[in-house]
Each structure stands twice: as C-alpha cells, then as structure tokens.
Design a protein around this motif. Structure first.
Motif, PDB file in Angstrom:
ATOM      1  N   PRO A 166      39.522  53.212  36.766  1.00  0.00           N
ATOM      2  CA  PRO A 166      39.420  52.632  38.116  1.00  0.00           C
ATOM      3  C   PRO A 166      38.144  51.821  38.295  1.00  0.00           C
ATOM      4  CG  PRO A 166      40.142  54.919  38.230  1.00  0.00           C
ATOM      5  CD  PRO A 166      39.765  54.672  36.806  1.00  0.00           C
ATOM      6  N   ALA A 167      38.263  50.661  38.920  1.00  0.00           N
ATOM      7  CA  ALA A 167      37.112  49.788  39.182  1.00  0.00           C
ATOM      8  C   ALA A 167      36.766  49.907  40.664  1.00  0.00           C
ATOM      9  CB  ALA A 167      37.441  48.354  38.821  1.00  0.00           C
ATOM     10  N   ARG A 168      35.522  50.323  40.942  1.00  0.00           N
ATOM     11  CA  ARG A 168      35.075  50.474  42.322  1.00  0.00           C
ATOM     12  C   ARG A 168      34.449  49.159  42.786  1.00  0.00           C
ATOM     13  NH1 ARG A 168      34.176  55.163  45.232  1.00  0.00           N
ATOM     14  NH2 ARG A 168      32.752  55.007  47.024  1.00  0.00           N
ATOM     15  N   LEU A 169      34.941  48.615  43.897  1.00  0.00           N
ATOM     16  CA  LEU A 169      34.523  47.300  44.368  1.00  0.00           C
ATOM     17  C   LEU A 169      33.965  47.404  45.782  1.00  0.00           C
ATOM     18  CD1 LEU A 169      37.697  45.353  43.173  1.00  0.00           C
ATOM     19  CD2 LEU A 169      35.513  45.510  41.978  1.00  0.00           C
ATOM     20  N   GLU A 170      32.759  46.874  45.973  1.00  0.00           N
ATOM     21  CA  GLU A 170      32.122  46.840  47.283  1.00  0.00           C
ATOM     22  C   GLU A 170      32.331  45.458  47.920  1.00  0.00           C
ATOM     23  OE1 GLU A 170      30.896  49.555  48.455  1.00  0.00           O
ATOM     24  OE2 GLU A 170      30.622  50.790  46.653  1.00  0.00           O
ATOM     25  N   VAL A 171      31.884  45.316  49.170  1.00  0.00           N
ATOM     26  CA  VAL A 171      32.012  44.039  49.873  1.00  0.00           C
ATOM     27  C   VAL A 171      31.338  42.931  49.059  1.00  0.00           C
ATOM     28  CG1 VAL A 171      31.348  42.741  51.930  1.00  0.00           C
ATOM     29  CG2 VAL A 171      32.127  45.107  52.154  1.00  0.00           C
ATOM     30  N   GLY A 172      32.058  41.837  48.838  1.00  0.00           N
ATOM     31  CA  GLY A 172      31.546  40.717  48.062  1.00  0.00           C
ATOM     32  C   GLY A 172      31.897  40.783  46.594  1.00  0.00           C
ATOM     33  N   ASP A 173      32.299  41.973  46.097  1.00  0.00           N
ATOM     34  CA  ASP A 173      32.736  42.088  44.705  1.00  0.00           C
ATOM     35  C   ASP A 173      34.136  41.502  44.556  1.00  0.00           C
ATOM     36  OD1 ASP A 173      30.403  43.413  44.139  1.00  0.00           O
ATOM     37  OD2 ASP A 173      31.299  45.414  44.134  1.00  0.00           O
ATOM     38  N   SER A 174      34.421  41.016  43.363  1.00  0.00           N
ATOM     39  CA  SER A 174      35.743  40.439  43.111  1.00  0.00           C
ATOM     40  C   SER A 174      36.230  40.848  41.739  1.00  0.00           C
ATOM     41  CB  SER A 174      35.707  38.909  43.223  1.00  0.00           C
ATOM     42  OG  SER A 174      34.862  38.345  42.235  1.00  0.00           O
ATOM     43  N   ILE A 175      37.512  40.682  41.512  1.00  0.00           N
ATOM     44  CA  ILE A 175      38.118  41.023  40.219  1.00  0.00           C
ATOM     45  C   ILE A 175      39.285  40.079  39.969  1.00  0.00           C
ATOM     46  CG2 ILE A 175      39.699  42.748  41.195  1.00  0.00           C
ATOM     47  CD1 ILE A 175      39.152  44.422  38.613  1.00  0.00           C
ATOM     48  N   TYR A 176      39.491  39.741  38.708  1.00  0.00           N
ATOM     49  CA  TYR A 176      40.585  38.854  38.288  1.00  0.00           C
ATOM     50  C   TYR A 176      41.331  39.594  37.186  1.00  0.00           C
ATOM     51  CZ  TYR A 176      42.858  34.380  37.141  1.00  0.00           C
ATOM     52  OH  TYR A 176      43.769  33.377  36.942  1.00  0.00           O
ATOM     53  N   PHE A 177      42.660  39.685  37.295  1.00  0.00           N
ATOM     54  CA  PHE A 177      43.389  40.471  36.303  1.00  0.00           C
ATOM     55  C   PHE A 177      44.827  39.985  36.160  1.00  0.00           C
ATOM     56  CE2 PHE A 177      43.798  42.512  40.404  1.00  0.00           C
ATOM     57  CZ  PHE A 177      45.117  42.905  40.480  1.00  0.00           C
ATOM     58  N   ASP A 178      45.464  40.455  35.100  1.00  0.00           N
ATOM     59  CA  ASP A 178      46.868  40.166  34.831  1.00  0.00           C
ATOM     60  C   ASP A 178      47.709  41.070  35.722  1.00  0.00           C
ATOM     61  OD1 ASP A 178      49.419  39.904  33.866  1.00  0.00           O
ATOM     62  OD2 ASP A 178      48.914  40.305  31.765  1.00  0.00           O
ATOM     63  N   SER A 179      48.426  40.483  36.681  1.00  0.00           N
ATOM     64  CA  SER A 179      49.143  41.297  37.658  1.00  0.00           C
ATOM     65  C   SER A 179      50.462  41.844  37.134  1.00  0.00           C
ATOM     66  CB  SER A 179      49.368  40.502  38.945  1.00  0.00           C
ATOM     67  OG  SER A 179      49.887  39.222  38.675  1.00  0.00           O
ATOM     68  N   ALA A 180      50.844  41.485  35.893  1.00  0.00           N
ATOM     69  CA  ALA A 180      51.995  42.139  35.275  1.00  0.00           C
ATOM     70  C   ALA A 180      51.631  43.559  34.847  1.00  0.00           C
ATOM     71  CB  ALA A 180      52.479  41.334  34.070  1.00  0.00           C
ATOM     72  N   MET A 181      50.323  43.836  34.795  1.00  0.00           N
ATOM     73  CA  MET A 181      49.833  45.188  34.528  1.00  0.00           C
ATOM     74  C   MET A 181      49.946  45.997  35.812  1.00  0.00           C
ATOM     75  SD  MET A 181      45.945  46.179  33.340  1.00  0.00           S
ATOM     76  CE  MET A 181      45.241  45.173  34.678  1.00  0.00           C
ATOM     77  N   GLY A 182      50.502  47.196  35.733  1.00  0.00           N
ATOM     78  CA  GLY A 182      50.643  48.024  36.918  1.00  0.00           C
ATOM     79  C   GLY A 182      49.303  48.230  37.599  1.00  0.00           C
ATOM     80  N   HIS A 183      49.264  48.098  38.945  1.00  0.00           N
ATOM     81  CA  HIS A 183      47.994  48.203  39.643  1.00  0.00           C
ATOM     82  C   HIS A 183      48.205  48.698  41.070  1.00  0.00           C
ATOM     83  CE1 HIS A 183      49.572  44.133  40.441  1.00  0.00           C
ATOM     84  NE2 HIS A 183      48.969  44.208  41.620  1.00  0.00           N
ATOM     85  N   ALA A 184      47.112  49.193  41.657  1.00  0.00           N
ATOM     86  CA  ALA A 184      47.154  49.697  43.031  1.00  0.00           C
ATOM     87  C   ALA A 184      45.764  49.596  43.636  1.00  0.00           C
ATOM     88  CB  ALA A 184      47.638  51.142  43.064  1.00  0.00           C
ATOM     89  N   TYR A 185      45.701  49.164  44.889  1.00  0.00           N
ATOM     90  CA  TYR A 185      44.443  49.147  45.635  1.00  0.00           C
ATOM     91  C   TYR A 185      44.357  50.428  46.470  1.00  0.00           C
ATOM     92  CZ  TYR A 185      44.201  44.142  44.522  1.00  0.00           C
ATOM     93  OH  TYR A 185      44.131  42.921  43.875  1.00  0.00           O
ATOM     94  N   ILE A 186      43.235  51.149  46.328  1.00  0.00           N
ATOM     95  CA  ILE A 186      43.044  52.407  47.025  1.00  0.00           C
ATOM     96  C   ILE A 186      41.787  52.318  47.892  1.00  0.00           C
ATOM     97  CG2 ILE A 186      42.686  54.898  46.767  1.00  0.00           C
ATOM     98  CD1 ILE A 186      45.429  53.917  45.812  1.00  0.00           C
ATOM     99  N   ALA A 187      41.873  52.760  49.147  1.00  0.00           N
ATOM    100  CA  ALA A 187      40.711  52.777  50.038  1.00  0.00           C
ATOM    101  C   ALA A 187      39.756  53.875  49.586  1.00  0.00           C
ATOM    102  CB  ALA A 187      41.159  53.013  51.472  1.00  0.00           C
ATOM    103  N   ALA A 188      38.475  53.506  49.371  1.00  0.00           N
ATOM    104  CA  ALA A 188      37.491  54.459  48.856  1.00  0.00           C
ATOM    105  C   ALA A 188      36.350  54.695  49.827  1.00  0.00           C
ATOM    106  CB  ALA A 188      36.937  53.964  47.509  1.00  0.00           C
ATOM    107  N   SER A 189      36.509  54.281  51.073  1.00  0.00           N
ATOM    108  CA  SER A 189      35.486  54.534  52.084  1.00  0.00           C
ATOM    109  C   SER A 189      36.165  54.892  53.398  1.00  0.00           C
ATOM    110  CB  SER A 189      34.581  53.311  52.270  1.00  0.00           C
ATOM    111  OG  SER A 189      35.316  52.206  52.749  1.00  0.00           O
TER     112      SER A 189
END
Length: 235
Positions: A166-189
């Motif tokens: 899991p990649a933890r992302l704060e405000v202003g952080d970004s990520i680029y990835f292959d969306s054919a890979m299974g993924h999910a955004y989870i609220a961590a705050s």
C-alpha cells in the motif's frame, strides 16, 4: 428625425442534457421500436417510454444498460448536441464550474465527472470522495484498461494494489500506475478524503468497470446544478 427602433436580440438557451431525448433520437435514427430497445436492454417498454418522456429518473444501472444496448458511449446520453454529431475536430473545450456536473454517489465513495458532455475523450477526469476505510469494506479491487494518474486534494489516502505494498499519499502527493492492475483507494484519515484521478483509455470501458463494482451498492446520479446555471462550452 424619426426615433430609432430598439433591437431586441435573443439567444437560445443551451440545450438541457436529457438522456430521454437522446434515447428517442438515437432510436429514431436507427428505425428501432421501443420493443426492440427493450429486447436489447432488458428494460420494459413502459419504463423506456417513461424515460423518453422525462417521467422517470435514471439509475446508473439503467444508463449503462441503455448505452450498451444502443452501442454508444454513456456520455452520448448526456450530450447537448444531437446524437451522431462528428466531433473529430480541434479546438473543443469544456468549462465546468464549481458545483456543476454529474455525480455518482454510493455508500463507499462519490464520483464527480467534469466535462461529462464531451464525447470520446482521450482522458477521463474524475474527482472522487473516498469513504471506505478498509479493503474489507471496499470489496473487490477495480481494474480497467489504460493508465491512471491520481493527485490527493484532501486528507490522507492509501492506494492498495495487487502487485505493490500500500502507498500512503498525503495532500499534494500523486501517483501514476497501470490501471489494469487491480487497485483500490482507501481513506486513511478521519478528515474527508478527496482526490483527482485522470484515466486514459476508453471512457465506456471505465464506466463499465466502475458499474460492476457499484452494482450492489445504493446509487444516486444527479446533475449538481440545473442546466440554466451551467456555463460549460462545447466547441
């Protein structure tokens, strides 16, 4: 000297994006009856008639079934232009003001789609409010064709995927990835969690993937502002 006549110039109000009108126009263009549309979509004739006449609101499931039955992009059902207009020219644009656009609201997240009236976009922007706080709550991972860029706008978000920790992302952080890979955004705050996601690939395929994910969740689609207040331009 004769008085000058005043000239009152009126301009036509922008067309209201109406899936029922788009459905009727597409059906008539192809010479299909309501019964034939019903066979293609699995929807009763009475339901289709109510949709065409603006007497029934549309869930995302019905929109998806109609778009698939007519073999069109779902965005074409919201286009302010007549269906079938060729948009393969340069210079088009769309301005979406704060509070405008179409939203899909579910128990675990809200998706807001800017520029929803533009068809055949190469990039699909989505502003997402993330509510799920665990993978168990989120359910199955999402997969769709293309690539995805995400920028955290508010709160803390974890991106879970089937190939990476899991990649933890704060405000202003970004990520680029292959969306054919299974993924999910989870609220961590505890604070609201919101992100901007920009997806490449076919918009219809993207919406189909999301519709499979939310098929069992309560769904509400809404035009956040009425068309009279919209200032979007489609050139």
């Amino acid at each position: 000297m004769p008085a000058k006549r005043s000239q009152n110039v009126t301009t036509a109000a922008p067309a209201v994006p109406n899936p029922g009108i788009a459905l009727r126009m597409l059906r008539r263009q192809r010479g299909w009856t309501l019964a034939e549309i019903g066979a293609r979509t699995g929807l009763p004739i009475s339901t289709l008639s109510k949709i065409e006449n603006g007497k029934m609101s549309l869930s995302f499931d019905k929109l998806t079934r109609i778009a698939q039955g007519l073999e069109v992009d779902i965005g074409e059902l919201f286009s302010s232009q007549p269906p079938g207009v060729n948009e393969n020219f340069s210079g088009r644009r769309s301005i979406t003001r704060a509070g405008e656009g179409y939203a899909i609201r579910t128990e675990h997240y809200h998706h807001f789609y800017p520029a929803s009236e533009l068809l055949n976009k190469r990039l699909v922007p989505i502003i997402a409010e993330v509510h799920a706080r665990s993978l168990d709550e989120f359910g199955d991972l999402i997969r769709h064709t293309g690539e995805e860029f995400a920028l955290v706008l508010e709160g803390t978000i974890e991106l879970h995927s089937e190939l990476y920790a899991p990649a933890r992302l704060e405000v202003g952080d970004s990520i680029y990835f292959d969306s054919a890979m299974g993924h999910a955004y989870i609220a961590a705050s505890a604070s609201p969690c919101r992100l901007l996601a920009v997806c490449s690939g076919n918009e219809a395929h993207l919406r189909e993937a999301l519709s499979r994910k939310i098929a069992s969740e309560p769904i509400r689609m809404s035009a956040v502002r009425p068309a009279k207040a919209r200032r979007s331009a489609n050139l």
